[in-house]
Design a protein around this motif. Structure first.
Motif, PDB file in Angstrom:
ATOM      1  N   ILE A 210       0.806  -1.216   0.000  1.00  0.00           N
ATOM      2  CA  ILE A 210       0.000   0.000   0.000  1.00  0.00           C
ATOM      3  C   ILE A 210       0.842   1.271   0.000  1.00  0.00           C
ATOM      4  CG2 ILE A 210      -1.561   1.367   1.471  1.00  0.00           C
ATOM      5  CD1 ILE A 210      -3.047  -1.334   1.949  1.00  0.00           C
ATOM      6  N   TYR A 226       6.893  -8.501   7.983  1.00  0.00           N
ATOM      7  CA  TYR A 226       5.714  -8.133   8.780  1.00  0.00           C
ATOM      8  C   TYR A 226       4.418  -8.530   8.086  1.00  0.00           C
ATOM      9  CZ  TYR A 226       8.794  -5.085  11.572  1.00  0.00           C
ATOM     10  OH  TYR A 226       9.770  -4.597  12.388  1.00  0.00           O
ATOM     11  N   TRP A 227       4.438  -8.489   6.757  1.00  0.00           N
ATOM     12  CA  TRP A 227       3.190  -8.727   6.007  1.00  0.00           C
ATOM     13  C   TRP A 227       2.995 -10.189   5.628  1.00  0.00           C
ATOM     14  CZ3 TRP A 227       5.837  -4.396   2.986  1.00  0.00           C
ATOM     15  CH2 TRP A 227       5.682  -3.179   3.667  1.00  0.00           C
ATOM     16  N   GLU A 312      -4.810 -12.863  10.841  1.00  0.00           N
ATOM     17  CA  GLU A 312      -3.845 -11.750  10.883  1.00  0.00           C
ATOM     18  C   GLU A 312      -3.021 -11.716   9.598  1.00  0.00           C
ATOM     19  OE1 GLU A 312      -2.744 -11.476  15.672  1.00  0.00           O
ATOM     20  OE2 GLU A 312      -1.235 -12.207  14.252  1.00  0.00           O
ATOM     21  N   ILE A 315      -5.077 -10.369   6.587  1.00  0.00           N
ATOM     22  CA  ILE A 315      -5.284  -8.915   6.448  1.00  0.00           C
ATOM     23  C   ILE A 315      -3.960  -8.200   6.191  1.00  0.00           C
ATOM     24  CG2 ILE A 315      -7.471  -8.750   7.706  1.00  0.00           C
ATOM     25  CD1 ILE A 315      -5.897  -7.662  10.102  1.00  0.00           C
ATOM     26  N   LEU A 316      -2.862  -8.776   6.683  1.00  0.00           N
ATOM     27  CA  LEU A 316      -1.568  -8.147   6.403  1.00  0.00           C
ATOM     28  C   LEU A 316      -1.111  -8.464   4.985  1.00  0.00           C
ATOM     29  CD1 LEU A 316       0.077  -8.842   9.859  1.00  0.00           C
ATOM     30  CD2 LEU A 316      -0.474  -6.598   8.883  1.00  0.00           C
ATOM     31  N   ARG A 319      -2.254  -6.446   2.039  1.00  0.00           N
ATOM     32  CA  ARG A 319      -1.614  -5.153   1.799  1.00  0.00           C
ATOM     33  C   ARG A 319      -0.637  -5.241   0.626  1.00  0.00           C
ATOM     34  NH1 ARG A 319      -2.138  -1.705   6.067  1.00  0.00           N
ATOM     35  NH2 ARG A 319      -0.429  -0.486   5.197  1.00  0.00           N
ATOM     36  N   GLY A 364      -8.505   0.365   1.735  1.00  0.00           N
ATOM     37  CA  GLY A 364      -8.143  -0.971   2.212  1.00  0.00           C
ATOM     38  C   GLY A 364      -8.821  -1.368   3.507  1.00  0.00           C
ATOM     39  N   ASN A 365      -9.089  -0.394   4.388  1.00  0.00           N
ATOM     40  CA  ASN A 365      -9.696  -0.765   5.676  1.00  0.00           C
ATOM     41  C   ASN A 365     -11.034  -1.467   5.491  1.00  0.00           C
ATOM     42  OD1 ASN A 365      -7.533   0.209   7.054  1.00  0.00           O
ATOM     43  ND2 ASN A 365      -8.550   2.090   7.789  1.00  0.00           N
ATOM     44  N   GLU A 366     -11.758  -1.098   4.413  1.00  0.00           N
ATOM     45  CA  GLU A 366     -13.019  -1.787   4.122  1.00  0.00           C
ATOM     46  C   GLU A 366     -12.758  -3.274   3.899  1.00  0.00           C
ATOM     47  OE1 GLU A 366     -16.311  -1.110   3.630  1.00  0.00           O
ATOM     48  OE2 GLU A 366     -16.121   0.968   4.320  1.00  0.00           O
ATOM     49  N   PHE A 368      -9.881  -5.047   4.659  1.00  0.00           N
ATOM     50  CA  PHE A 368      -9.281  -5.710   5.824  1.00  0.00           C
ATOM     51  C   PHE A 368     -10.339  -5.918   6.906  1.00  0.00           C
ATOM     52  CE2 PHE A 368      -5.638  -2.721   4.520  1.00  0.00           C
ATOM     53  CZ  PHE A 368      -5.303  -3.537   3.445  1.00  0.00           C
ATOM     54  N   GLY A 369     -11.173  -4.909   7.086  1.00  0.00           N
ATOM     55  CA  GLY A 369     -12.216  -4.993   8.115  1.00  0.00           C
ATOM     56  C   GLY A 369     -13.181  -6.130   7.819  1.00  0.00           C
ATOM     57  N   TRP A 372     -11.332  -9.404   8.425  1.00  0.00           N
ATOM     58  CA  TRP A 372     -11.085  -9.626   9.852  1.00  0.00           C
ATOM     59  C   TRP A 372     -12.387  -9.955  10.585  1.00  0.00           C
ATOM     60  CZ3 TRP A 372      -7.335 -10.973  12.800  1.00  0.00           C
ATOM     61  CH2 TRP A 372      -7.442 -10.820  14.194  1.00  0.00           C
ATOM     62  N   ASN A 373     -13.435  -9.224  10.264  1.00  0.00           N
ATOM     63  CA  ASN A 373     -14.688  -9.458  10.980  1.00  0.00           C
ATOM     64  C   ASN A 373     -15.319 -10.794  10.597  1.00  0.00           C
ATOM     65  OD1 ASN A 373     -14.556  -7.107  12.485  1.00  0.00           O
ATOM     66  ND2 ASN A 373     -15.344  -5.899  10.780  1.00  0.00           N
ATOM     67  N   VAL A 376     -13.506 -13.106  12.785  1.00  0.00           N
ATOM     68  CA  VAL A 376     -13.955 -12.993  14.167  1.00  0.00           C
ATOM     69  C   VAL A 376     -15.302 -13.700  14.330  1.00  0.00           C
ATOM     70  CG1 VAL A 376     -14.784 -11.373  15.932  1.00  0.00           C
ATOM     71  CG2 VAL A 376     -12.687 -10.869  14.656  1.00  0.00           C
TER      72      VAL A 376
ATOM     73  N   MET B 529     -18.819   4.046   0.651  1.00  0.00           N
ATOM     74  CA  MET B 529     -17.991   3.603  -0.469  1.00  0.00           C
ATOM     75  C   MET B 529     -18.423   4.239  -1.791  1.00  0.00           C
ATOM     76  SD  MET B 529     -15.930   1.165   0.618  1.00  0.00           S
ATOM     77  CE  MET B 529     -15.801   0.114  -0.806  1.00  0.00           C
ATOM     78  N   ASP B 554      -9.442   5.411   3.028  1.00  0.00           N
ATOM     79  CA  ASP B 554      -9.619   4.856   4.362  1.00  0.00           C
ATOM     80  C   ASP B 554      -8.687   3.666   4.465  1.00  0.00           C
ATOM     81  OD1 ASP B 554     -10.423   3.893   6.779  1.00  0.00           O
ATOM     82  OD2 ASP B 554     -12.305   3.047   6.047  1.00  0.00           O
ATOM     83  N   VAL B 555      -7.463   3.949   4.808  1.00  0.00           N
ATOM     84  CA  VAL B 555      -6.501   2.857   4.901  1.00  0.00           C
ATOM     85  C   VAL B 555      -5.398   3.251   5.879  1.00  0.00           C
ATOM     86  CG1 VAL B 555      -5.101   3.681   2.940  1.00  0.00           C
ATOM     87  CG2 VAL B 555      -5.089   1.250   3.527  1.00  0.00           C
ATOM     88  N   LYS B 567      -3.567  -1.932  14.170  1.00  0.00           N
ATOM     89  CA  LYS B 567      -4.415  -2.095  12.985  1.00  0.00           C
ATOM     90  C   LYS B 567      -5.647  -2.938  13.329  1.00  0.00           C
ATOM     91  CE  LYS B 567      -4.504  -4.203   8.413  1.00  0.00           C
ATOM     92  NZ  LYS B 567      -3.820  -4.265   7.155  1.00  0.00           N
ATOM     93  N   LEU B 571      -9.616  -1.831  13.203  1.00  0.00           N
ATOM     94  CA  LEU B 571     -10.672  -2.521  12.461  1.00  0.00           C
ATOM     95  C   LEU B 571     -11.828  -2.877  13.390  1.00  0.00           C
ATOM     96  CD1 LEU B 571      -8.524  -4.885  10.215  1.00  0.00           C
ATOM     97  CD2 LEU B 571      -9.584  -2.713   9.591  1.00  0.00           C
ATOM     98  N   GLN B 574     -13.786   0.215  14.193  1.00  0.00           N
ATOM     99  CA  GLN B 574     -14.626   0.567  13.055  1.00  0.00           C
ATOM    100  C   GLN B 574     -15.886  -0.275  13.042  1.00  0.00           C
ATOM    101  OE1 GLN B 574     -12.507   0.197   9.380  1.00  0.00           O
ATOM    102  NE2 GLN B 574     -12.081   2.380   9.274  1.00  0.00           N
ATOM    103  N   LYS B 575     -15.710  -1.543  13.391  1.00  0.00           N
ATOM    104  CA  LYS B 575     -16.847  -2.449  13.378  1.00  0.00           C
ATOM    105  C   LYS B 575     -17.837  -2.046  14.468  1.00  0.00           C
ATOM    106  CE  LYS B 575     -18.209  -7.161  14.004  1.00  0.00           C
ATOM    107  NZ  LYS B 575     -17.915  -8.217  14.963  1.00  0.00           N
TER     108      LYS B 575
END
Lengths: 381, 602
Positions: A210, A226-227, A312, A315-316, A319, A364-366, A368-369, A372-373, A376, B529, B554-555, B567, B571, B574-575
């Protein structure tokens, strides 16, 4: 920096290195990154530190050894001495070549100084990376184009591009609280990130993560770790580490910190819970803590199961331009979600890999989120 | 405890504007008469709900019997009936007052006479009660009892030369107030030989005992085992228990003429035991009920929706439970395209609504979204048919409407003369019609407006307070329905109407409101979005349009070693933020959007 403090700091780092090496944790080091802004202020101590580390970890010249530095503490002599010590990569915090932008950021260097420092580093024939910042109050697209051109023309092999973010209690945050007009413009920063992508790709850089661009073979070995879920040890005030759970109790064993008069003595370390494959932790809470006992008992310990570790890594890994393979996506329970994101055009699925798309990387957060969710949710189910 | 002769009974209420110290004086009376042991003494003893204590308000009426040994050496039975102070509960207050022979009219020694002081005093005078002015908070540095005395005399036409000076805080003067009660309030008059006639002035639901009615015996007496009839609901039942509240329920053999206490019949349905109803004998009972009974009617309606759709059955159970104790709370199932399943709930007024919503969330652990409150509209169709509309969603097609009528209020505002202009400007902006104005004293002007209830439930009160620096006080009474040129204003997000955001507005204000609402929503709805157009429309005609631009960036750009935990937390945060949003179509709308459409600046 106060000489005593610098000495004390170098001692603490050395203690840590000794400690990690004596348990065998430094046997397979692939990269070293000496960061934290300006390690060069340690002066001669930094070279001694590097010498010690190379000896104890048995590092040869093929291991990537990066030092982070700033234009105002970099000159030809210091650079060449560091390369003599085995440093083979520099990361220079240029931010901008525009004096006005640098002033707005409150940096000590100006554009000329940045150009000179960069030239000095490139002259050592080490690999060099520059950090550039966009979305800075007072920065316009013309200024940004000039900065990018300047970086490209310097012959540097690696560029990192970050939009300005305002952190809690910084002078910038205080200024924005007073003058809201000075807040970074997120849309403008986005546009600048796209400009950077276009120009750097045009100039032969690959947009491999990114924020990161590299000419062929110039990617940061260290950061790629890291990624991709590679374990790492952090040494320094509240430095983060991530290692396999199987090594945790062996490496972070009690003997290593059980010294008289030191905080944490007598505490035993909990064995990792059943099912944990990965541990994230720190060995000091802050500078004071680190200087008092560099190999203190672990704090902020977080365990991850194989499933959480996969999430993890997913999501990494997303990137990276190369993305993640299908097996990792499956292991993270994210395949269905990725399919849904693909239908919205935010990721692409090809060649057995999931990758973030051109439409997706700036948000990207959209992605990754969602991944991740999804993990979860499945983790709880 | 034995019952007393009527000559040694006094029934009284304490009435006051909010915050003038009603509950504190009640506390001091309980202390002075040793009704509550010191160790059990808490503030606002009679307000048992958390929410009453926190907000310093009384929602449910209460009755407590205290025994007071007066200066004449004799012991009197005093029944203190604590009433809700807020205009939402005017009917309850009127029933409580009917159970009394007199009132202590408490006025803050610094604030002076305020709108609810006037309203409450008028109610007491109309009920032909003895009114004893009590000037409270005389310990305050800003206390000006002489000025307040004048305000009472000039503004309320109540003699105040013998007003009792009290400090609820220190207890000073409380004994004088009780002496005044005995000396000036008439003992209850009633016919012990006549058939039972008792007034139900409040009721509550007990999980084990069923409905408990608070009653005042007018004629005759009531005892355990007696077969009785509630006259309005024509319900016959047996008396299981009678008793008095001290303040805990204490059973007694019987309640005689003039006495106040509670009555348990074993009835489980609160709808059968109504406030204002008359209790008499099942056979050969009283010929005529006590006057003044009426059905309680909700005035303000709102849609309540669980944020989490799975909580819908819990919401139903919670409403059912609360309505047991609160007959004024009515609800019916409603569904919205935008919000799913919920309830349209009717309330006595805005405070009642806020209190109920808060109790639902707090006591039943529900997360609720409330839509903009509405009133009951009477819609007359072209074919002469009348439709009752509680929700903008139910408004018929404009082409079929002949006229719409809406409820009107007579609003009374008391304000210092300097702010008269500000009040008039506000009221006129809210479609108010000026009626009259008079000086109650040199410092207080009383202004009357006729104003639609729908305007009052917007931000009228907040605006009134802010435009008068908090000096104005407000009271209102319902005066009936009047025709208005009303239209339904629809709000469209991404081209689709969102039913829960529709509002009914006056035609002349529709354009302005449409613009204000779309602007407000643009501020509240976060960038998504994709681009989200926000439109306000009447029928198919677009009045205003705003756009929430698409989210471009948004990153977390910097993500190395120690940043990974950061990070992940970002996230998750945000949720959590999204959980507080309602997804309508594919647009995420924050909860506050549904209420914010009320709070557009005028």
């Amino acid at each position: 920096m106060d000489t005593d403090v610098a000495e004390h700091f170098c001692w603490a780092v050395d203690e840590s290195v000794v400690n990690w090496s004596c348990v065998g944790a430094l046997d397979d080091v692939l990269s070293v990154y000496i960061g934290g802004g300006t390690p060069t202020i340690l002066g001669e101590g930094l070279r001694a530190m590097i010498d010690g580390l190379r000896t104890r970890a048995g590092l040869d010249d093929t291991i990537e050894l990066t030092v982070e530095t700033n234009p105002d503490t970099t000159d030809a002599l210091a650079a060449s001495r560091l390369t003599e010590s085995g440093v083979n990569r520099f990361s220079l915090g240029v931010q901008s070549f525009d004096d006005r932008v640098l002033a707005s950021l409150g940096r000590r260097h100006d554009g000329a100084r940045a150009r000179r420092a960069l030239a000095d580093l490139i002259a050592t024939e080490s690999r060099v990376s520059v950090d550039l910042m966009c979305g800075v109050p007072g920065q316009d697209c013309a200024s940004w184009l000039q900065t990018l051109e300047c970086a490209i023309d310097s012959g540097v092999g690696h560029v990192s591009v970050y939009p300005l973010t305002v952190e809690g209690s910084t002078p910038l945050a205080a200024r924005i609280a007073e003058k809201p007009g000075d807040a970074p413009d997120s849309d403008l920063a986005a546009e600048m990130m796209e400009i950077a992508q276009e120009m750097l790709e045009e100039a032969g850089f690959e947009h491999y993560e990114i924020a990161n661009y590299a000419r062929a073979g110039e990617e940061s070995v260290h950061n790629c770790g890291y990624w991709t879920g590679r374990p790492f040890l952090g040494i320094g005030p509240s430095a983060a580490s991530m290692i396999p759970a199987s090594e945790f109790s062996a490496w972070v064993s009690r003997e290593c910190w059980d010294k008289p008069g030191v905080a944490g003595v007598g505490r035993t370390i909990e064995p990792a819970p059943v099912g944990a494959v990965r541990v994230r932790f720190r060995r000091s809470a802050d500078t004071e803590d680190f200087l008092r006992n560099p190999v203190g008992p672990p704090v902020n310990v977080e365990y991850a199961t194989a499933y959480q570790a996969a999430a993890e890594d997913a999501i990494l890994g997303l990137r990276l331009t190369e993305g993640i393979d299908e097996d990792l996506a499956d292991a993270a329970g994210a395949s269905a979600t990725l399919g849904e994101l693909a239908s919205r055009g935010l990721v692409e699925h090809e060649g057995g890999r999931w990758k973030i798309s051109q439409a997706g990387w700036l948000i990207g957060n959209e992605v990754f989120g969602a991944v991740w969710n999804a993990a979860v949710r499945r983790g709880l189910a | 405890m034995s019952s007393s002769e009527p000559s040694h009974i006094r029934n009284f209420s304490i009435i006051a504007h909010i915050d003038h110290g009603k509950s504190t004086i009640a506390d001091r009376i309980l202390e002075l008469t040793h009704t509550v042991a010191d160790r059990d003494m808490v503030e606002q003893v009679l307000d048992s709900m958390d929410i009453e204590r926190e907000r310093g308000i009384t929602i449910k009426a209460q009755a407590v019997r205290v025994l007071y040994t007066a200066d004449d050496g004799q012991t009197y039975q005093l029944n203190l009936i604590d009433t809700p102070g807020h205009v939402d509960f005017t009917y309850e207050v009127s029933r409580s007052l009917q159970a009394c022979e007199g009132v202590l009219l408490v006025v803050d020694a610094a604030q002076g006479v305020e709108a609810q002081t006037v309203a409450n005093a008028m109610m007491a005078i109309n009920a032909e009660l003895e009114v004893i002015p009590v000037i409270n908070k005389i310990d305050l540095p800003a206390a000006d009892p002489e000025r307040v005395r004048l305000e009472i005399e000039e503004g309320l036409a109540i003699p105040a030369d013998n007003a009792v000076l009290v400090s609820g805080k220190t207890g000073e003067g409380v004994r004088d107030a009780l002496e005044a009660v005995i000396a000036r309030i008439q003992p209850p008059a009633g016919d012990a030989e006549a058939p039972l006639k008792a007034l139900i002035f409040d009721s509550y639901f007990d999980l084990y005992r069923g409905v408990v009615a608070l009653i005042r015996v007018i004629d005759g007496s009531v005892r355990k085992g007696l077969r009785i009839r509630m006259m309005a609901t024509n319900t016959v039942t047996d008396v299981e228990e009678v008793g008095v509240r001290r303040p805990a329920n204490t059973p007694v053999d019987s309640l005689g003429v003039g006495e106040v206490g509670y009555l348990i019949t074993g009835l489980k349905d609160p709808a059968l035991v109504k406030v204002g109803d008359t209790v008499t004998l099942a056979k050969q009972g009283a010929a005529k009920p006590l006057p003044g009974y009426r059905e309680v009617k909700p005035m303000v309606f709102t849609g309540l929706y669980p944020i989490d759709g799975d909580q819908y059955p819990d919401l139903r159970d919670a409403l059912e439970k609360l309505s047991l104790n609160d007959p004024a709370l009515v609800y019916e199932a409603e569904s919205s395209h935008a919000l799913g399943f919920g309830y349209r709930v009717g309330f006595l007024g805005l405070l009642h609504m806020e209190v109920i919503k808060e109790r639902l969330e707090r006591e039943f652990d529900l997360e609720l979204l409330a839509t903009a409150p509405s009133v009951e509209y009477h819609v007359y169709a072209n074919d002469g048919e009348q439709v009752i509309v509680h929700s903008p969603q139910d408004m018929p097609d404009p082409g079929k409407i002949e006229r719409i009528e809406e409820p009107y209020l007579k609003a009374t505002v008391l304000v210092p003369p300097d702010y008269v202009g500000a009040v008039m400007e506000l009221a006129e902006g809210k479609r108010g019609t000026f009626k009259d104005m008079q000086y109650l004293s040199a410092t207080t002007v009383e202004i009357h407006y006729e104003i639609p209830l729908s305007e009052l439930i917007m931000d009228f009160f907040d605006q009134l307070k802010s435009r008068t620096r908090g000096y104005a006080s407000l009271d209102y009474e319902y005066i009936g329905y009047k025709a208005s040129r009303l239209v339904k204003l629809d709000i469209l997000l991404a081209g689709k109407p969102v039913d829960a955001l529709s509002v009914i507005v006056h035609r002349d204000k529709a354009y302005y409101r449409g613009r204000a609402i779309t602007e407000k929503l643009r501020e509240i709805i976060p960038r998504q979005m994709f681009e989200v157009p926000i439109q306000a429309a009447i029928g198919g005609k677009i009045l205003a349009r705003e756009t929430v631009r698409a989210k471009r960036k948004d990153v977390l750009a910097k993500c190395y070693g120690g940043d990974v935990t950061r990070k992940r937390k970002l996230l998750e945060r945000q949720k959590a933020g999204k959980k507080r949003m309602k997804s309508v179509g594919n647009v995420e709308i924050p909860q506050e959007a549904f209420m914010a459409i009320l709070k557009v600046d005028e």
